[in-house]
Motif scaffolding. Structure first.
Motif, short mmCIF file in Angstrom:
data_model
loop_
_atom_site.label_atom_id
_atom_site.label_comp_id
_atom_site.label_asym_id
_atom_site.label_seq_id
_atom_site.Cartn_x
_atom_site.Cartn_y
_atom_site.Cartn_z
N VAL A 40 -17.14 52.31 4.88
CA VAL A 40 -16.15 52.91 5.45
C VAL A 40 -17.00 53.64 6.63
CG1 VAL A 40 -14.26 54.49 4.59
CG2 VAL A 40 -15.03 52.85 3.30
N VAL A 41 -17.85 54.16 6.61
CA VAL A 41 -18.51 55.13 7.12
C VAL A 41 -18.36 54.55 8.32
CG1 VAL A 41 -20.28 56.51 7.83
CG2 VAL A 41 -18.88 56.76 5.94
N MET A 42 -18.67 52.99 8.39
CA MET A 42 -19.65 52.12 9.23
C MET A 42 -17.68 51.78 10.54
SD MET A 42 -20.99 48.66 9.48
CE MET A 42 -19.82 47.57 9.13
N VAL A 48 -13.58 55.80 15.42
CA VAL A 48 -12.81 57.04 16.30
C VAL A 48 -14.17 56.74 17.86
CG1 VAL A 48 -14.83 59.36 16.39
CG2 VAL A 48 -13.85 59.05 14.24
N VAL A 49 -15.14 55.80 17.51
CA VAL A 49 -16.12 55.44 19.10
C VAL A 49 -14.48 54.51 19.82
CG1 VAL A 49 -17.55 54.20 20.48
CG2 VAL A 49 -17.90 56.04 18.31
N GLY A 50 -13.98 53.96 19.17
CA GLY A 50 -12.50 53.03 20.17
C GLY A 50 -11.66 53.82 20.52
N LEU A 51 -11.89 54.71 19.66
CA LEU A 51 -10.20 56.27 20.20
C LEU A 51 -10.99 56.69 21.18
CD1 LEU A 51 -8.93 57.23 16.15
CD2 LEU A 51 -7.66 55.93 18.43
N ILE A 52 -12.12 56.66 21.14
CA ILE A 52 -12.76 58.24 21.73
C ILE A 52 -12.37 57.28 23.57
CG2 ILE A 52 -14.24 59.04 23.62
CD1 ILE A 52 -15.39 60.04 20.76
N ALA B 62 -16.08 46.70 22.81
CA ALA B 62 -15.54 45.95 22.20
C ALA B 62 -15.77 45.05 21.09
CB ALA B 62 -14.61 45.07 23.44
N MET B 63 -17.43 44.31 21.69
CA MET B 63 -17.44 43.50 20.08
C MET B 63 -17.99 44.26 19.07
SD MET B 63 -20.27 40.49 22.46
CE MET B 63 -19.27 39.44 23.46
N VAL B 64 -18.59 45.13 18.69
CA VAL B 64 -18.87 46.36 18.22
C VAL B 64 -18.03 46.48 17.16
CG1 VAL B 64 -20.33 47.92 17.31
CG2 VAL B 64 -21.37 46.50 19.41
N ILE B 65 -17.31 47.85 17.91
CA ILE B 65 -16.05 48.03 17.41
C ILE B 65 -15.44 46.70 16.65
CG2 ILE B 65 -13.61 48.94 17.51
CD1 ILE B 65 -14.71 50.55 20.45
N GLY B 66 -14.53 46.02 17.35
CA GLY B 66 -14.29 44.74 17.02
C GLY B 66 -14.59 43.89 15.99
N ASN B 67 -15.44 43.88 15.52
CA ASN B 67 -16.95 43.27 15.04
C ASN B 67 -16.98 44.32 13.46
OD1 ASN B 67 -17.57 40.15 15.11
ND2 ASN B 67 -17.68 41.04 17.20
N ALA B 68 -17.47 45.08 13.82
CA ALA B 68 -17.16 46.33 12.68
C ALA B 68 -15.93 46.49 11.78
CB ALA B 68 -17.76 47.36 13.45
N ILE B 69 -14.73 46.99 12.35
CA ILE B 69 -14.62 47.25 11.70
C ILE B 69 -13.42 45.06 11.16
CG2 ILE B 69 -11.63 47.17 11.32
CD1 ILE B 69 -12.28 49.46 13.93
N ALA B 220 -9.62 42.76 24.15
CA ALA B 220 -11.60 42.79 24.02
C ALA B 220 -11.63 42.84 22.51
CB ALA B 220 -12.34 43.20 24.70
N VAL B 221 -11.05 44.30 22.31
CA VAL B 221 -10.96 44.45 20.84
C VAL B 221 -10.57 44.10 20.03
CG1 VAL B 221 -10.91 46.49 19.75
CG2 VAL B 221 -11.58 47.20 21.59
#
Lengths: 56, 484
Positions: A40-42, A48-52, B62-69, B220-221
């Motif tokens: 969940v933290v991940m 948060v990073v995406g929002l910023i 975008a790869m890090v955020i998209g794939n992490a979630i 991209a995300v």
């Protein structure tokens, strides 16, 4: 019921019986809470990073 | 055991639960399985498509955020329950959607998703072989020409032959392809950086962006979220063979998050450096005529094994969801039937290949909603408890019979989740709402599907005493009472 159906049913019964014994001896734990928290933290950090970045 | 017997055994007994002694994959084993799955030719396609929207730095983010979630949600919705109960995920899904509901999902969302991927991989094979021909024989085959169609059809026939020989042949080819692709990825990385500096890479402009930079980043995300969700159809079936929950979850994260991003980033760097999102165009400029042609032959071969692997798991799912009718269809005929639509799509090589982003986001809309529904059901409503015998009981004898075999609440919730996605971002028209730039479409789709499932289950299912939801709580309570 043909031979294949019968074989599947017998194999299923055998496996369920084995698993029930395994469960009685050592129950399988649910997904560890610590791992869930880490996951969940991940996700939260990513959001948060995406929002910023999105707001910027 | 002969190959056809191996297929028959897995197709017949594959949906049965595995015992502890049959769980053979520890942390290291499952890490290699996932790394092999992640570093495949589709990672290059994703990298190329991301480069069409954003530059390298934004693309990596975008790869890090998209794939992490995407990967985290997908794993919670597939790996956890299958690992705990040792049951492949389409059988576990009976507790969420009912027996008929699973068949509905498999024969719509899963079938078309995997047919789409099959079409993409066969066309990629066709384009790779065409490039080799253009380079070695001096031909000038058009990327959308009839020769590409012919080569794509050859790929389909070859994959069918591999499939008909069974999983042992697929495993044999994968043992060659997975390390080979890892070497190819590292080789590409080295070749890119011998020609291009880091600053040049960071300054490279995206290939075909829209005017709005924020929209490009959000797209991209969203695209990479869809990539994360796209693993869902295969992960549960693999995870049931792992020894512990940790041996299932974290190797999957290492492979599908870590290794995927590495391979995608190399693909994105190649696309930005060479100015083309098509991986089959990169090899010759990067490696020169002979090395490039050799790499393309390997890419074509790798596509065959990827194609055979995904069709194998999908045809097994079809057989298990299709009841007694499909159980009696001979394995080679079932696989041949699956390839009909990809075969037709081969006559339109650009239809999915050039619209890769569109395809991934459309499938992501439904997979995200399915994941939201499954997570709400398994973690919140059932508190991670499933009646194993109930998964295999027939008709009204099963607590998961619901209404005529369909859990209307779960199917409606999934529909609402997918609708939320399309309202926020319509992949077809590219219409977006302002909230999309901040929230994406997949994340709200997961949340809406999950909340709707909780509410609709309370209103429609639990009141009717269906679904075995009330059985989960007393078991927990009794065990607590016992301890007290």
């Amino acid at each position: 019921m043909d031979d294949t159906d019968r074989a599947v049913r017998d194999e299923l019964e055998r496996r369920l019986a084995v698993i029930e014994v395994e469960e009685r001896e050592t129950p399988r734990p649910p997904f560890p809470r610590a791992d869930m928290t880490t996951l969940v933290v991940m996700v939260v950090v990513s959001v948060v990073v995406g929002l910023i970045v999105g707001l910027a | 055991m002969a190959a056809h017997e191996d297929v028959a055994r897995e197709a017949t007994f594959g949906s049965l639960p595995v015992t502890r002694e049959e769980r053979v994959w520890n942390f290291a084993d499952f890490t290699w399985v996932n790394v092999g799955l992640a570093i495949a030719t589709w990672a290059f396609l994703v990298g190329g498509a991301t480069a069409s929207l954003v530059g390298f730095a934004d693309g990596l983010l975008a790869m890090v955020i998209g794939n992490a979630i995407g990967v985290a949600i997908m794993l919670l919705a597939s790996v956890v329950s299958s690992q705990r109960y040792g049951v492949e995920q389409y059988t576990v899904l009976r507790s969420v959607f009912g027996f008929g509901g699973v068949a509905l999902i498999v024969f719509t969302v899963i079938l078309f998703t995997e047919m789409g991927w099959s079409s993409l991989l066969s066309v990629m094979f066709g384009r790779a072989v065409s490039q080799v021909s253009n380079e070695a024989l001096g031909t000038s085959i058009d990327p959308s020409g009839l020769a590409v169609t012919a080569f794509a059809l050859i790929a389909i026939v070859a994959a069918w032959v591999i499939l008909a020989k069974g999983p042992l042949t697929i495993r044999f080819f994968n043992r060659i392809v997975a390390p080979g692709l890892a070497v190819l990825t590292v080789g590409m990385l080295l070749l890119i950086f011998t020609e291009t500096s880091w600053s040049q890479l960071l300054d490279a402009a995206p290939l075909a962006p829209f005017e709005d930079d924020r929209l490009n980043f959000a797209l991209a995300v969203e695209f990479n979220l869809g990539v994360g969700f796209s693993w869902w159809p295969v992960m549960g079936s693999l995870a049931r063979l792992t020894t512990t929950p940790r041996a299932a979850m974290w190797p999957a994260c290492i492979g599908l998050f870590g290794a995927t991003i590495l391979a995608q980033a190399v693909g994105m760097a190649a696309a930005l450096t060479l100015g083309d999102s098509d991986p089959t165009v990169w090899m010759v400029p990067l490696g020169g005529a002979w090395l490039g042609a050799l790499a393309l032959v390997f890419v074509a071969f790798a596509n065959l094994t990827s194609l055979a692997s995904i069709v194998y798991s999908t045809c097994l799912a079809l057989r298990q969801a299709g009841g007694s009718f499909l159980t009696r269809v001979p394995w080679p005929w079932l696989c041949a039937g699956f390839f009909v639509l990809p075969g037709i799509l081969a006559f339109f090589p650009g239809l999915l290949y050039d619209q890769f982003l569109l395809f991934v986001t459309w499938t992501g809309a439904f997979l995200a909603a399915i994941c939201g529904t499954v997570i709400a059901d398994y973690f919140v409503l059932r508190r991670q408890r499933i009646d194993l015998r109930g998964l295999y009981a027939h008709g009204a004898a099963s607590p998961y019979h619901f209404t005529g075999g369909f859990n209307v609440a779960a199917l409606l919730s999934t529909g609402l989740g997918a609708l939320t996605y399309v309202l926020l971002y319509n992949p077809q028209t590219l219409d977006t709402r302002p909230a999309f730039n901040l929230l994406t479409a997949s994340v709200p789709a997961v949340v809406v599907a999950a909340v709707a499932h909780l509410l609709l289950t309370a209103l429609l299912v639990r009141r009717a005493g269906q679904g075995g939801y009330d059985a989960a709580r007393p078991v927990v309570d009794r065990s607590r009472e016992g301890k007290v």
